[in-house]
Write a protein that holds these residues in place. Structure first.
Motif, PDB file in Angstrom:
ATOM      1  N   ASN A 123     123.907  58.067 -11.582  1.00  0.00           N
ATOM      2  CA  ASN A 123     123.052  58.154 -10.396  1.00  0.00           C
ATOM      3  C   ASN A 123     122.350  56.837 -10.071  1.00  0.00           C
ATOM      4  O   ASN A 123     121.483  56.793  -9.196  1.00  0.00           O
ATOM      5  N   GLY A 124     122.710  55.773 -10.801  1.00  0.00           N
ATOM      6  CA  GLY A 124     122.088  54.471 -10.573  1.00  0.00           C
ATOM      7  C   GLY A 124     120.684  54.363 -11.108  1.00  0.00           C
ATOM      8  O   GLY A 124     119.926  53.476 -10.706  1.00  0.00           O
ATOM      9  N   VAL A 125     120.308  55.237 -12.045  1.00  0.00           N
ATOM     10  CA  VAL A 125     118.924  55.337 -12.510  1.00  0.00           C
ATOM     11  C   VAL A 125     118.752  54.757 -13.910  1.00  0.00           C
ATOM     12  O   VAL A 125     119.589  54.983 -14.798  1.00  0.00           O
ATOM     13  N   VAL A 126     117.666  54.027 -14.095  1.00  0.00           N
ATOM     14  CA  VAL A 126     117.236  53.594 -15.427  1.00  0.00           C
ATOM     15  C   VAL A 126     115.778  53.995 -15.601  1.00  0.00           C
ATOM     16  O   VAL A 126     115.036  54.130 -14.621  1.00  0.00           O
ATOM     17  N   LYS A 127     115.352  54.173 -16.851  1.00  0.00           N
ATOM     18  CA  LYS A 127     113.956  54.456 -17.167  1.00  0.00           C
ATOM     19  C   LYS A 127     113.504  53.549 -18.300  1.00  0.00           C
ATOM     20  O   LYS A 127     114.246  53.308 -19.253  1.00  0.00           O
ATOM     21  N   PHE A 128     112.289  53.064 -18.180  1.00  0.00           N
ATOM     22  CA  PHE A 128     111.666  52.260 -19.221  1.00  0.00           C
ATOM     23  C   PHE A 128     110.363  52.915 -19.660  1.00  0.00           C
ATOM     24  O   PHE A 128     109.647  53.498 -18.842  1.00  0.00           O
ATOM     25  N   GLU A 129     110.057  52.788 -20.937  1.00  0.00           N
ATOM     26  CA  GLU A 129     108.757  53.165 -21.481  1.00  0.00           C
ATOM     27  C   GLU A 129     108.029  51.871 -21.821  1.00  0.00           C
ATOM     28  O   GLU A 129     108.479  51.086 -22.655  1.00  0.00           O
ATOM     29  N   THR A 130     106.912  51.624 -21.153  1.00  0.00           N
ATOM     30  CA  THR A 130     106.188  50.386 -21.354  1.00  0.00           C
ATOM     31  C   THR A 130     104.694  50.643 -21.174  1.00  0.00           C
ATOM     32  O   THR A 130     104.233  51.775 -21.349  1.00  0.00           O
ATOM     33  N   ILE A 131     103.917  49.612 -20.863  1.00  0.00           N
ATOM     34  CA  ILE A 131     102.502  49.753 -20.551  1.00  0.00           C
ATOM     35  C   ILE A 131     102.244  49.116 -19.188  1.00  0.00           C
ATOM     36  O   ILE A 131     103.030  48.291 -18.714  1.00  0.00           O
ATOM     37  N   VAL A 132     101.154  49.487 -18.563  1.00  0.00           N
ATOM     38  CA  VAL A 132     100.739  48.810 -17.336  1.00  0.00           C
ATOM     39  C   VAL A 132     100.349  47.376 -17.705  1.00  0.00           C
ATOM     40  O   VAL A 132      99.592  47.160 -18.654  1.00  0.00           O
ATOM     41  N   PRO A 133     100.877  46.380 -16.989  1.00  0.00           N
ATOM     42  CA  PRO A 133     100.539  44.988 -17.320  1.00  0.00           C
ATOM     43  C   PRO A 133      99.068  44.695 -17.066  1.00  0.00           C
ATOM     44  O   PRO A 133      98.402  45.364 -16.268  1.00  0.00           O
ATOM     45  N   GLY A 134      98.572  43.657 -17.721  1.00  0.00           N
ATOM     46  CA  GLY A 134      97.265  43.113 -17.394  1.00  0.00           C
ATOM     47  C   GLY A 134      97.401  42.096 -16.272  1.00  0.00           C
ATOM     48  O   GLY A 134      98.247  42.239 -15.393  1.00  0.00           O
ATOM     49  N   TRP A 135      96.586  41.041 -16.316  1.00  0.00           N
ATOM     50  CA  TRP A 135      96.614  40.032 -15.263  1.00  0.00           C
ATOM     51  C   TRP A 135      96.482  38.648 -15.869  1.00  0.00           C
ATOM     52  O   TRP A 135      96.038  38.479 -16.998  1.00  0.00           O
ATOM     53  N   TYR A 136      96.902  37.658 -15.117  1.00  0.00           N
ATOM     54  CA  TYR A 136      96.628  36.266 -15.473  1.00  0.00           C
ATOM     55  C   TYR A 136      96.402  35.497 -14.173  1.00  0.00           C
ATOM     56  O   TYR A 136      96.917  35.855 -13.107  1.00  0.00           O
ATOM     57  N   THR A 137      95.633  34.449 -14.258  1.00  0.00           N
ATOM     58  CA  THR A 137      95.308  33.618 -13.100  1.00  0.00           C
ATOM     59  C   THR A 137      96.548  32.839 -12.655  1.00  0.00           C
ATOM     60  O   THR A 137      97.217  32.233 -13.486  1.00  0.00           O
ATOM     61  N   HIS A 149     107.157  41.610 -18.355  1.00  0.00           N
ATOM     62  CA  HIS A 149     105.800  41.486 -17.826  1.00  0.00           C
ATOM     63  C   HIS A 149     104.840  41.118 -18.950  1.00  0.00           C
ATOM     64  O   HIS A 149     105.184  41.150 -20.137  1.00  0.00           O
ATOM     65  N   CYS A 150     103.616  40.769 -18.560  1.00  0.00           N
ATOM     66  CA  CYS A 150     102.608  40.367 -19.548  1.00  0.00           C
ATOM     67  C   CYS A 150     101.991  41.576 -20.219  1.00  0.00           C
ATOM     68  O   CYS A 150     102.144  42.721 -19.783  1.00  0.00           O
ATOM     69  N   ASP A 151     101.248  41.326 -21.299  1.00  0.00           N
ATOM     70  CA  ASP A 151     100.571  42.403 -22.012  1.00  0.00           C
ATOM     71  C   ASP A 151      99.197  42.664 -21.385  1.00  0.00           C
ATOM     72  O   ASP A 151      98.878  42.146 -20.305  1.00  0.00           O
ATOM     73  N   ALA A 152      98.385  43.457 -22.039  1.00  0.00           N
ATOM     74  CA  ALA A 152      97.097  43.860 -21.470  1.00  0.00           C
ATOM     75  C   ALA A 152      96.133  42.696 -21.285  1.00  0.00           C
ATOM     76  O   ALA A 152      95.189  42.793 -20.493  1.00  0.00           O
ATOM     77  N   TRP A 153      96.360  41.591 -21.989  1.00  0.00           N
ATOM     78  CA  TRP A 153      95.473  40.436 -21.879  1.00  0.00           C
ATOM     79  C   TRP A 153      96.082  39.293 -21.075  1.00  0.00           C
ATOM     80  O   TRP A 153      95.480  38.219 -20.977  1.00  0.00           O
ATOM     81  N   GLY A 154      97.279  39.497 -20.526  1.00  0.00           N
ATOM     82  CA  GLY A 154      97.893  38.480 -19.681  1.00  0.00           C
ATOM     83  C   GLY A 154      98.886  37.569 -20.366  1.00  0.00           C
ATOM     84  O   GLY A 154      99.342  36.597 -19.769  1.00  0.00           O
ATOM     85  N   TYR A 155      99.248  37.867 -21.619  1.00  0.00           N
ATOM     86  CA  TYR A 155     100.199  37.027 -22.355  1.00  0.00           C
ATOM     87  C   TYR A 155     101.626  37.559 -22.229  1.00  0.00           C
ATOM     88  O   TYR A 155     101.853  38.766 -22.292  1.00  0.00           O
ATOM     89  N   TYR A 156     102.582  36.636 -22.106  1.00  0.00           N
ATOM     90  CA  TYR A 156     103.998  36.978 -22.133  1.00  0.00           C
ATOM     91  C   TYR A 156     104.582  36.643 -23.503  1.00  0.00           C
ATOM     92  O   TYR A 156     104.247  35.597 -24.087  1.00  0.00           O
ATOM     93  N   SER A 157     105.452  37.506 -24.002  1.00  0.00           N
ATOM     94  CA  SER A 157     106.180  37.141 -25.220  1.00  0.00           C
ATOM     95  C   SER A 157     107.001  35.890 -24.924  1.00  0.00           C
ATOM     96  O   SER A 157     107.554  35.721 -23.836  1.00  0.00           O
ATOM     97  N   GLY A 158     107.077  35.004 -25.906  1.00  0.00           N
ATOM     98  CA  GLY A 158     107.757  33.737 -25.710  1.00  0.00           C
ATOM     99  C   GLY A 158     106.851  32.635 -25.213  1.00  0.00           C
ATOM    100  O   GLY A 158     107.206  31.463 -25.267  1.00  0.00           O
ATOM    101  N   TYR A 159     105.661  32.997 -24.707  1.00  0.00           N
ATOM    102  CA  TYR A 159     104.729  32.024 -24.132  1.00  0.00           C
ATOM    103  C   TYR A 159     103.294  32.368 -24.518  1.00  0.00           C
ATOM    104  O   TYR A 159     102.382  32.292 -23.694  1.00  0.00           O
ATOM    105  N   THR A 160     103.084  32.720 -25.751  1.00  0.00           N
ATOM    106  CA  THR A 160     101.781  33.250 -26.152  1.00  0.00           C
ATOM    107  C   THR A 160     100.688  32.187 -26.215  1.00  0.00           C
ATOM    108  O   THR A 160      99.513  32.531 -26.365  1.00  0.00           O
ATOM    109  N   THR A 161     101.035  30.924 -26.085  1.00  0.00           N
ATOM    110  CA  THR A 161     100.008  29.880 -26.078  1.00  0.00           C
ATOM    111  C   THR A 161      99.554  29.546 -24.658  1.00  0.00           C
ATOM    112  O   THR A 161      98.648  28.728 -24.480  1.00  0.00           O
ATOM    113  N   ALA A 162     100.173  30.149 -23.633  1.00  0.00           N
ATOM    114  CA  ALA A 162      99.775  29.897 -22.246  1.00  0.00           C
ATOM    115  C   ALA A 162      98.486  30.661 -21.950  1.00  0.00           C
ATOM    116  O   ALA A 162      98.414  31.871 -22.120  1.00  0.00           O
TER     117      ALA A 162
END
Length: 318
Positions: free
Chosen positions: A167-181, A123-136
């Motif tokens: 039990n078929g369970v996974v857990k991730f530690e991340t942040i709530v994504p931001g948004w992009y248009t 997912h994107c970061d707090a400002w809407g950027y994805y790793s690998g595509y930071t110029t978008a």
């Protein structure tokens, strides 16, 4: 929030742009009302729609023994192969903490857990950027990414795999994504089976489900007023106006969310959902809904033979 992992780099092996199409075969997901966390506490959905839908799903599941299913959707334009196997995917990115619990079930075996399934999220970061595509350009007005331009697109933040337990369970530690248009707040997810961990990532096997997870508007709005999200100004897309979310609540990927501290959203959230798959069926990633390319367009090195709207098949939920 600051992740504990150091910045790492990977070699980009593929980036797929998907702009729509009918529902892809194979991937199925259930989004019922689950016990969200290991301590057995009930995960109350934040929005009224999510609460009502999840409760109905739980009632149907408990009485009939069947799963509540939803079809796969597009993987979007910012997928990268080779994500790392790790629980904490923040890589130093700041934002409101999110502990995400995903349960994988086998829809062909009375919703039995799929131990060993590899769940991949990005997912994107707090400002809407994805790793690998930071110029978008994420749309609106957002600060530029801080990485040196020559290596910025090799970063791997907010991407990763976890392998499901018994039990078929996974857990991730991340942040709530931001948004992009023009997209609403969301997380991408794939479920893989049949592969194995190799060199810190997951290799082989096949993709059984491709989907997206969504956040209630009231939660997203509250979070976007906080730092660092508030530095990205402009108009973000609500759930009802999103090109991918179809309004079905939990059965359409709306996360069940529980705040860590009810009076202080900056302390973070716990989110949960259950994904049901057919381990014998492969998913193309070309599900319904547009990918949501930001204003600057798809990165120039995306493959010219990316799947089109015709690269799909019938709805396998019937």
């Amino acid at each position: 929030m600051t992740g504990t992992h150091k910045d790492t780099t990977i070699t980009r092996r593929r980036a797929i742009t998907v702009t729509g199409g009918t529902v892809a075969a194979g991937g199925l997901a259930i989004a019922g009302y689950q016990s969200a966390f290991a301590d057995g506490a009930t995960a109350a959905a934040t929005g009224t729609t999510a609460t009502e839908t999840a409760a109905a799903s739980a009632s149907a599941g408990s009485s009939s023994g069947t799963c509540v299913l939803m079809s796969s959707v597009t993987e979007g334009p910012y997928y990268l192969d080779g994500a790392l196997v790790r629980k904490n995917i923040t890589e130093g990115k700041s934002g409101v903490p999110l502990t995400l619990r995903i349960t994988v079930q086998d829809t062909t075996e009375s919703c039995a857990p799929v131990a060993g399934a590899a769940v991949e999220i990005w997912h994107c970061d707090a400002w809407g950027y994805y790793s690998g595509y930071t110029t978008a350009n994420p749309g609106g007005s957002a600060p530029a990414e801080s990485e040196d331009g020559s290596t910025a697109d090799d970063k791997t933040y907010l991407r990763g795999y976890q392998v499901a337990n018994a039990n078929g369970v996974v857990k991730f530690e991340t942040i709530v994504p931001g948004w992009y248009t023009p997209r609403t707040c969301h997380i991408h997810v794939k479920v893989h089976t049949g592969g194995e961990k190799e060199d810190g990532t997951y290799e082989g096997g096949k993709v059984n489900f491709t989907g997206q997870l969504f956040f209630d508007d009231t939660v997203a709005e509250e979070i976007f007023e906080l730092e660092p999200y508030s530095k990205h100004t402009g108009t973000w897309t609500k759930l009802d106006d999103d090109m991918v979310y179809d309004g079905g609540g939990a059965s359409s990927g709306l996360l069940s969310l529980k705040p860590v501290h009810k009076k202080d959203p900056s302390k973070g959230y716990k989110g949960s959902i259950t994904l049901g798959i057919d381990p014998d069926t492969e998913n193309t990633g070309a599900g319904s809904g547009g990918g949501g390319t930001p204003p600057s367009g798809t990165p120039g090195d995306a493959p010219s033979d990316a799947p089109s709207a015709s690269a799909s098949s019938t709805d396998s939920s019937s």
